[in-house]
Design a protein around this motif. Structure first.
Motif, short mmCIF file in Angstrom:
data_model
loop_
_atom_site.label_atom_id
_atom_site.label_comp_id
_atom_site.label_asym_id
_atom_site.label_seq_id
_atom_site.Cartn_x
_atom_site.Cartn_y
_atom_site.Cartn_z
N LYS A 1 -5.41 5.02 -6.34
CA LYS A 1 -5.16 6.17 -5.36
C LYS A 1 -4.91 7.52 -6.17
O LYS A 1 -5.27 8.47 -5.74
N ALA A 2 -4.31 7.21 -7.61
CA ALA A 2 -4.10 8.51 -8.45
C ALA A 2 -5.42 9.01 -8.66
O ALA A 2 -5.48 10.42 -8.63
N GLU B 1 5.67 12.50 -15.73
CA GLU B 1 6.22 11.85 -16.77
C GLU B 1 7.39 10.98 -16.36
O GLU B 1 7.52 9.81 -17.04
N ALA B 2 7.91 11.08 -15.52
CA ALA B 2 8.83 10.04 -14.93
C ALA B 2 8.24 9.03 -14.37
O ALA B 2 8.90 7.69 -14.47
N ALA B 3 7.04 8.93 -13.66
CA ALA B 3 6.49 7.80 -12.80
C ALA B 3 5.63 7.12 -13.80
O ALA B 3 5.27 5.96 -13.51
N LEU B 4 4.99 7.70 -14.89
CA LEU B 4 4.12 6.96 -15.89
C LEU B 4 4.61 5.75 -16.41
O LEU B 4 3.80 4.88 -16.57
N PHE C 1 3.87 6.02 -5.56
CA PHE C 1 3.43 5.99 -6.95
C PHE C 1 2.41 7.02 -7.39
O PHE C 1 2.59 7.60 -8.27
N ALA C 2 1.19 7.00 -6.55
CA ALA C 2 0.44 7.96 -6.82
C ALA C 2 0.80 9.26 -6.57
O ALA C 2 0.38 9.90 -7.30
N MET D 1 0.97 -1.20 -0.14
CA MET D 1 0.07 -0.14 -0.10
C MET D 1 0.80 1.16 0.14
O MET D 1 0.49 2.35 -0.52
N MET D 2 1.84 1.28 0.75
CA MET D 2 2.84 2.43 0.65
C MET D 2 3.61 2.65 -0.70
O MET D 2 3.70 3.94 -1.08
#
Length: 243
Positions: free
Chosen positions: A209-210, A187-190, A178-179, A172-173
């Protein structure tokens, strides 16, 4: 149990709210209800401020393990006020093995850590790789709180993505991290979603969560929903718990 620990426990019981205890107990299933007094967080923080400057407070901080949820929270609230980086870090290192729930884990972020981020990084890496549920969770939480803005680097995304666990409170963390990264470093996380670099449960929980976040615009949420994966059978489902 030493004198100041006795004093603190007695004071905590004077602040008890049994209805609030019942409410908290439902949210923190890893702590027995009998080990929750029922003290609200603002009151604990005020008490921590009162205690932090006392010479004998070290006797309480070394009197481990504590018996009550509020004693653990109070402990972390006192530690996060320690102004010396090395001392604060040592106190955190000593306490993390005794953290037994998500609420204690998530509420503390020592002020001095925010001023000494680069020196903290090796310890965050150590925590994230420790394999201990709440130590891992705390490490990822520090990455999320301290390294998604001006101090961001793509390598920190990889540090979180590399975590593999069957523990709900770890996964969950990671999803929460990432959310938040999608809100701050989209752009870096996608690619961690488009290239399916996360386990299925964590991938889908990140999207959930996002999409619940007010910091992500509607058009991005729509795109994220289209990335949800249905291959749940390839990753053992994790029992959901309050978080």
């Amino acid at each position: 149990m030493n004198d100041i620990s006795n004093e603190i426990r007695t004071r905590l019981f004077t602040m008890r709210d049994t209805e609030y205890r019942d409410f908290q107990s439902a949210l923190i299933p890893t702590v027995d209800k009998e080990n929750i007094i029922g003290v609200r967080t603002p009151a604990l923080r005020r008490y921590a401020k009162e205690l932090a400057g006392r010479e004998e407070i070290e006797d309480f901080l070394t009197d481990l393990p504590h018996s009550y949820f509020e004693e653990n929270n109070l402990h972390f609230f006192i530690v996060e006020r320690t102004p010396d980086f090395e001392k604060c870090l040592a106190q955190v290192q000593a306490f993390l093995p005794y953290v037994n729930n998500w609420a204690t884990c998530d509420q503390a972020c020592p002020a001095v850590f925010k001023r000494r981020k680069r020196e903290l990084l090796p310890f965050i890496k150590e925590w994230v790789e420790s394999g201990k549920t709440y130590t891992v969770r705390f490490g990822i939480g520090m990455l999320m709180r301290l390294f998604l803005d001006e101090d961001f680097s793509a390598e920190y995304l990889e540090m979180a993505a590399a975590v593999r666990s069957e523990e709900y409170y770890v996964n969950m963390m990671v999803a929460w991290y990432f959310a938040t990264a999608l809100a701050k470093q989209y752009e870096a996380a996608l690619p961690y979603l488009t290239e399916r670099r996360l386990p299925v449960w964590t991938h889908n929980k990140t999207i959930q969560k996002a999409c619940e976040s007010r910091r992500i615009p509607p058009e991005r949420k729509e795109s994220l929903r289209g990335l949800k994966r249905s291959d749940e059978n390839k990753y053992r489902k994790i029992v959901q718990k309050p978080c």
